[in-house]
Design a protein around this motif. Structure first.
Motif, PDB file in Angstrom:
ATOM      1  N   ARG A 110       3.568  -5.527  -9.897  1.00  0.00           N
ATOM      2  CA  ARG A 110       2.563  -5.811  -8.883  1.00  0.00           C
ATOM      3  C   ARG A 110       3.145  -5.886  -7.468  1.00  0.00           C
ATOM      4  NH1 ARG A 110      -2.494  -7.799 -10.137  1.00  0.00           N
ATOM      5  NH2 ARG A 110      -2.865  -7.736  -7.883  1.00  0.00           N
ATOM      6  N   GLY A 111       4.290  -6.551  -7.317  1.00  0.00           N
ATOM      7  CA  GLY A 111       4.874  -6.735  -5.991  1.00  0.00           C
ATOM      8  C   GLY A 111       5.125  -5.407  -5.303  1.00  0.00           C
ATOM      9  N   MET A 112       5.826  -4.526  -5.972  1.00  0.00           N
ATOM     10  CA  MET A 112       6.172  -3.233  -5.376  1.00  0.00           C
ATOM     11  C   MET A 112       4.929  -2.377  -5.148  1.00  0.00           C
ATOM     12  SD  MET A 112       9.271  -3.024  -4.480  1.00  0.00           S
ATOM     13  CE  MET A 112       9.706  -1.304  -4.241  1.00  0.00           C
ATOM     14  N   SER A 113       3.989  -2.389  -6.126  1.00  0.00           N
ATOM     15  CA  SER A 113       2.822  -1.504  -5.965  1.00  0.00           C
ATOM     16  C   SER A 113       1.861  -2.051  -4.902  1.00  0.00           C
ATOM     17  CB  SER A 113       2.116  -1.293  -7.311  1.00  0.00           C
ATOM     18  OG  SER A 113       1.611  -2.521  -7.784  1.00  0.00           O
ATOM     19  N   ASP A 114       1.625  -3.374  -4.903  1.00  0.00           N
ATOM     20  CA  ASP A 114       0.680  -3.945  -3.923  1.00  0.00           C
ATOM     21  C   ASP A 114       1.199  -3.777  -2.494  1.00  0.00           C
ATOM     22  OD1 ASP A 114      -0.730  -4.718  -6.132  1.00  0.00           O
ATOM     23  OD2 ASP A 114      -1.186  -6.737  -5.364  1.00  0.00           O
ATOM     24  N   ILE A 115       2.470  -4.113  -2.291  1.00  0.00           N
ATOM     25  CA  ILE A 115       3.019  -4.026  -0.929  1.00  0.00           C
ATOM     26  C   ILE A 115       3.149  -2.559  -0.514  1.00  0.00           C
ATOM     27  CG2 ILE A 115       4.949  -4.666   0.582  1.00  0.00           C
ATOM     28  CD1 ILE A 115       3.298  -7.064  -0.402  1.00  0.00           C
ATOM     29  N   GLY A 116       3.509  -1.715  -1.473  1.00  0.00           N
ATOM     30  CA  GLY A 116       3.637  -0.286  -1.185  1.00  0.00           C
ATOM     31  C   GLY A 116       2.314   0.317  -0.722  1.00  0.00           C
ATOM     32  N   CYS A 117       1.202  -0.207  -1.252  1.00  0.00           N
ATOM     33  CA  CYS A 117      -0.110   0.337  -0.901  1.00  0.00           C
ATOM     34  C   CYS A 117      -0.730  -0.350   0.320  1.00  0.00           C
ATOM     35  CB  CYS A 117      -1.083   0.183  -2.074  1.00  0.00           C
ATOM     36  SG  CYS A 117      -0.590   1.143  -3.502  1.00  0.00           S
ATOM     37  N   CYS A 118      -0.208  -1.527   0.675  1.00  0.00           N
ATOM     38  CA  CYS A 118      -0.824  -2.307   1.752  1.00  0.00           C
ATOM     39  C   CYS A 118      -0.484  -1.687   3.120  1.00  0.00           C
ATOM     40  CB  CYS A 118      -0.332  -3.752   1.672  1.00  0.00           C
ATOM     41  SG  CYS A 118      -0.982  -4.793   2.985  1.00  0.00           S
TER      42      CYS A 118
END
Ligand SMILES: [Zn+2]
Ligand SMILES: [Zn+2]
Length: 476
Positions: free
Chosen positions: A432-440
């Motif tokens: 979640r951390g990498m995907s959420d921040i990557g998309c934000c």
């Protein structure tokens, strides 16, 4: 040199026995490297130089497979993939030129390692075949031993059966002799009777016919015995003799019957070093980042170890103290080396920076590169103070950490909160951390989802007392 490591290091695609095919598979795997267009080409280009540093270390340490994977990923990334990045044309031309020069050098090196790797795989295959031959020979020895034991058992049984047969024959003979004697006695008694009748005139006239019969018996004495023998051969002999002598299944069923195939299976499974053939977990690399070597490290998420000198935090807080007193954040870059598939943080670089009570921005990245490049230092994360807050990653920190972690999954964020005597060593969670921040796409302080947490404490970081950190204060 490299061959001596072949047993200790885990290896990719070890289920492929043909050396050429195995190298081709490795090449195919390394060429599958992908570019995330959310990350700027500039970051990739800077990371490329570090990939080459890491590849060189693996090569020097004799881990030529990992070196080959990294060189191949490097070539595929910068020759094929990155030029298709939508922002590639706006990448700094100096960085592009630096990487192009490294690509030129990487081609012949990768080719040379490929040759060595093919030889190494051929050697591994020869050793494997020798080992298989040994196992086969051991199997044959075991089978021969079993055959010999079976032969001994068979002979013993035969001897026992022989004894039984002889004993029963002797008993039978005795019985027959006894019977014969009895018959002879009866015959004799009859003869005596008949002779006494001849001598007795009173009976003579009536019994002439009978007398003739008796003096000339229709069968001789012996014949009486013989006619008796065949009838009793079948009935008289003990049944055991017939069963044991004429029924082969009876003999073989008393000996354990182990088919060769069954024996092989048992022996092979009992050898835990071997395992079933053709099954190899490493044949499908699950850990795949463009800086990874395909073989996952021992930590959660397959991360390699990161070692931190235990004096790092104390010394960094010393350098930051002046800012901390004024409630201003201080930041630094963590840099170090790769050795034996683990990272060692050896330097904290303090760049020229602009800090506030809740932020800190490096102002001159070139200084950092100028310091790192001649020393072959790899960027392993960053460190900053929270002068008045606890240790955690703010939304801005998480976006900053994303840049480091996207380039190297082992990159860490150390947060020092001297007011609370707290130090946190954090990483964005890999899912979640990498995907959420990557998309934000938001910038500045903003809200992210709180559950599940997007960052966590690192599990792959270990403190080392015997290492000393070097502080490089580039602000001066
Ligand atoms: Zn922060
Ligand atoms: Zn965000």
């Amino acid at each position: 040199m490299a061959l001596s490591m072949q047993c200790s290091e885990s290896s990719l695609f070890s289920d492929i026995r043909d050396p050429g095919a195995r190298v081709r598979k490795l090449c195919d795997y390394a060429c599958q490297v992908e570019v995330d267009t959310a990350i700027s080409p500039k970051l990739y280009l800077r990371s490329g130089l570090q990939m080459i540093r890491m590849a060189k270390v693996y090569e020097e340490e004799g881990n030529i497979e990992s070196a080959f994977v990294l060189y191949t990923k490097f070539i595929s990334l910068f020759v094929e993939k990155l030029p298709k990045h939508p922002e590639f044309k706006s990448a700094p031309s100096r960085d592009v030129a630096a990487v192009r020069q490294k690509v030129k050098l990487a081609f012949p090196v990768a080719e040379q390692i490929k040759g060595k790797l093919t030889k190494k795989y051929a050697e591994i295959e020869r050793n494997r075949q020798a080992e298989e031959r040994q196992i086969q020979e051991e199997l044959e020895r075991q089978q021969e031993k079993l055959r010999q034991e079976e032969e001994i058992r068979r002979r013993q049984q035969e001897a026992e059966e022989n004894c039984l047969r002889l004993a029963s024959e002797a008993k039978w003979m005795q019985e027959q002799e006894q019977r014969l004697l009895e018959l002879k006695e009866q015959e004799m008694m009859k003869n005596i009777d008949s002779q006494s009748q001849i001598l007795d005139p009173a009976n003579n006239a009536n019994q002439t016919g009978l007398n003739n019969q008796n003096t000339k018996p229709s069968a001789p004495h012996g014949a009486l015995g013989l006619s008796f023998i065949p009838n009793n051969l079948d009935d008289g002999r003990p049944k055991i003799e017939k069963n044991l002598l004429n029924d082969p299944s009876r003999i073989s069923s008393s000996v354990p019957n182990i088919p060769d195939r069954e024996l092989k299976k048992n022996l092979v499974i009992s050898d835990s070093r071997l395992g079933p053939p053709g099954v190899d977990r490493s044949s499908k690399p699950t850990f795949d980042h463009f800086t990874s070597i395909g073989v996952p490290g021992n930590n959660k998420g397959g991360l390699r170890d990161v070692f931190v000198p235990s004096d790092l935090v104390r010394k960094f807080l010393g350098v930051a103290e002046h800012n901390t007193m004024k409630n201003i954040e201080t930041c630094g870059i963590l840099a170090g080396k790769l050795s034996k598939n683990a990272f060692y943080i050896s330097h904290v670089l303090i760049p020229k920076q602009a800090g506030t009570s809740d932020s800190c921005v490096a102002e001159d990245e070139e200084d950092i590169l100028m310091y790192q490049d001649p020393r072959d230092l790899i960027t392993l994360g960053w460190i900053h103070t929270h002068p008045s807050q606890t240790a955690f990653l703010s939304s801005v920190d998480m976006h900053n950490q994303y840049g480091y972690q996207a380039m190297l999954p082992e990159a860490i964020a150390i947060v020092c909160a001297p007011k609370f005597n707290e130090t946190g060593i954090f990483t964005l969670t890999q899912d979640r951390g990498m995907s959420d921040i990557g998309c934000c796409r938001e910038r500045g302080f903003h809200q992210h989802c709180k559950t599940p947490p997007l960052f966590e404490s690192c599990s792959n970081v270990k403190f080392l007392d015997e290492m000393r950190i070097e502080m490089a204060d580039l602000r001066k």
